[in-house]
Design a protein around this motif. Structure first.
Motif, PDB file in Angstrom:
ATOM      1  N   UNK A   1      12.220   7.050  42.928  1.00 15.30           N
ATOM      2  CA  UNK A   1      12.475   5.723  42.378  1.00 15.30           C
ATOM      3  C   UNK A   1      13.946   5.562  42.017  1.00 15.30           C
ATOM      4  N   UNK A   2      14.549   6.583  41.443  1.00 16.03           N
ATOM      5  CA  UNK A   2      15.975   6.537  41.132  1.00 16.03           C
ATOM      6  C   UNK A   2      16.818   6.430  42.393  1.00 16.03           C
ATOM      7  N   UNK A   3      16.444   7.152  43.426  1.00 21.29           N
ATOM      8  CA  UNK A   3      17.186   7.105  44.686  1.00 21.29           C
ATOM      9  C   UNK A   3      17.125   5.706  45.301  1.00 21.29           C
ATOM     10  N   UNK A   4      15.942   5.130  45.348  1.00 20.31           N
ATOM     11  CA  UNK A   4      15.778   3.796  45.925  1.00 20.31           C
ATOM     12  C   UNK A   4      16.513   2.755  45.079  1.00 20.31           C
ATOM     13  N   UNK A   5      16.394   2.867  43.775  1.00 24.81           N
ATOM     14  CA  UNK A   5      17.053   1.917  42.886  1.00 24.81           C
ATOM     15  C   UNK A   5      18.575   1.974  43.045  1.00 24.81           C
ATOM     16  N   UNK A   6      19.104   3.171  43.176  1.00 29.13           N
ATOM     17  CA  UNK A   6      20.543   3.322  43.373  1.00 29.13           C
ATOM     18  C   UNK A   6      20.980   2.758  44.725  1.00 29.13           C
ATOM     19  N   UNK A   7      20.161   2.942  45.744  1.00 27.16           N
ATOM     20  CA  UNK A   7      20.509   2.472  47.087  1.00 27.16           C
ATOM     21  C   UNK A   7      20.539   0.949  47.185  1.00 27.16           C
ATOM     22  N   UNK A   8      19.731   0.258  46.404  1.00 25.68           N
ATOM     23  CA  UNK A   8      19.657  -1.196  46.522  1.00 25.68           C
ATOM     24  C   UNK A   8      20.485  -1.934  45.472  1.00 25.68           C
ATOM     25  N   UNK A   9      21.198  -1.232  44.618  1.00 25.40           N
ATOM     26  CA  UNK A   9      21.998  -1.886  43.578  1.00 25.40           C
ATOM     27  C   UNK A   9      23.130  -2.723  44.147  1.00 25.40           C
ATOM     28  N   UNK A  10      23.577  -2.434  45.341  1.00 24.12           N
ATOM     29  CA  UNK A  10      24.660  -3.223  45.938  1.00 24.12           C
ATOM     30  C   UNK A  10      24.176  -4.584  46.415  1.00 24.12           C
ATOM     31  N   UNK A  11      22.886  -4.850  46.350  1.00 22.78           N
ATOM     32  CA  UNK A  11      22.344  -6.128  46.796  1.00 22.78           C
ATOM     33  C   UNK A  11      22.815  -7.309  45.966  1.00 22.78           C
ATOM     34  N   UNK A  12      23.046  -7.109  44.682  1.00 21.42           N
ATOM     35  CA  UNK A  12      23.473  -8.209  43.813  1.00 21.42           C
ATOM     36  C   UNK A  12      24.864  -8.709  44.200  1.00 21.42           C
ATOM     37  N   UNK A  13      25.888  -7.834  44.299  1.00 18.15           N
ATOM     38  CA  UNK A  13      27.200  -8.344  44.709  1.00 18.15           C
ATOM     39  C   UNK A  13      27.213  -8.893  46.135  1.00 18.15           C
ATOM     40  N   UNK A  14      26.450  -8.269  47.027  1.00 23.02           N
ATOM     41  CA  UNK A  14      26.384  -8.773  48.403  1.00 23.02           C
ATOM     42  C   UNK A  14      25.842 -10.196  48.408  1.00 23.02           C
ATOM     43  N   UNK A  15      24.755 -10.425  47.688  1.00 17.74           N
ATOM     44  CA  UNK A  15      24.147 -11.748  47.661  1.00 17.74           C
ATOM     45  C   UNK A  15      25.111 -12.785  47.096  1.00 17.74           C
ATOM     46  N   UNK A  16      25.758 -12.499  45.965  1.00 18.59           N
ATOM     47  CA  UNK A  16      26.645 -13.469  45.348  1.00 18.59           C
ATOM     48  C   UNK A  16      27.903 -13.706  46.169  1.00 18.59           C
ATOM     49  N   UNK A  17      28.492 -12.667  46.723  1.00 15.10           N
ATOM     50  CA  UNK A  17      29.708 -12.857  47.511  1.00 15.10           C
ATOM     51  C   UNK A  17      29.436 -13.653  48.781  1.00 15.10           C
TER      52      UNK A  17
END
Length: 67
Positions: free
Chosen positions: A40-56
């Motif tokens: 769960x930690x690995x997956x959560x860390x891997x998808x954290x870049x989704x927020x800046x990608x979406x907003x940018x």
């Protein structure tokens, strides 16, 4: 002119944000010493870049100079 590749990246960012929010409740039920918590930690860390990608990409698509 629509840039399909940017739209697809924005969709991917949106799905990554959904994974972040869906996994939030699982953190409370999963014991820290279990292998599921590590995954769960690995997956959560891997998808954290989704927020800046979406907003940018949302800003880039809204502020296009194609008028």
């Amino acid at each position: 002119m629509r840039r399909t590749e940017l739209d697809l990246c924005r969709i991917l960012g949106c799905l990554m944000v959904l994974v972040i929010h869906a996994g939030a409740e699982i953190y409370q039920r999963c014991p820290i010493d279990s292998p599921a918590f590590i995954m769960l930690n690995f997956i959560s860390t891997a998808v954290r870049s989704g927020v800046p990608i979406f907003f940018m990409l949302s800003g880039a698509l809204m502020l296009s100079r194609e008028h």
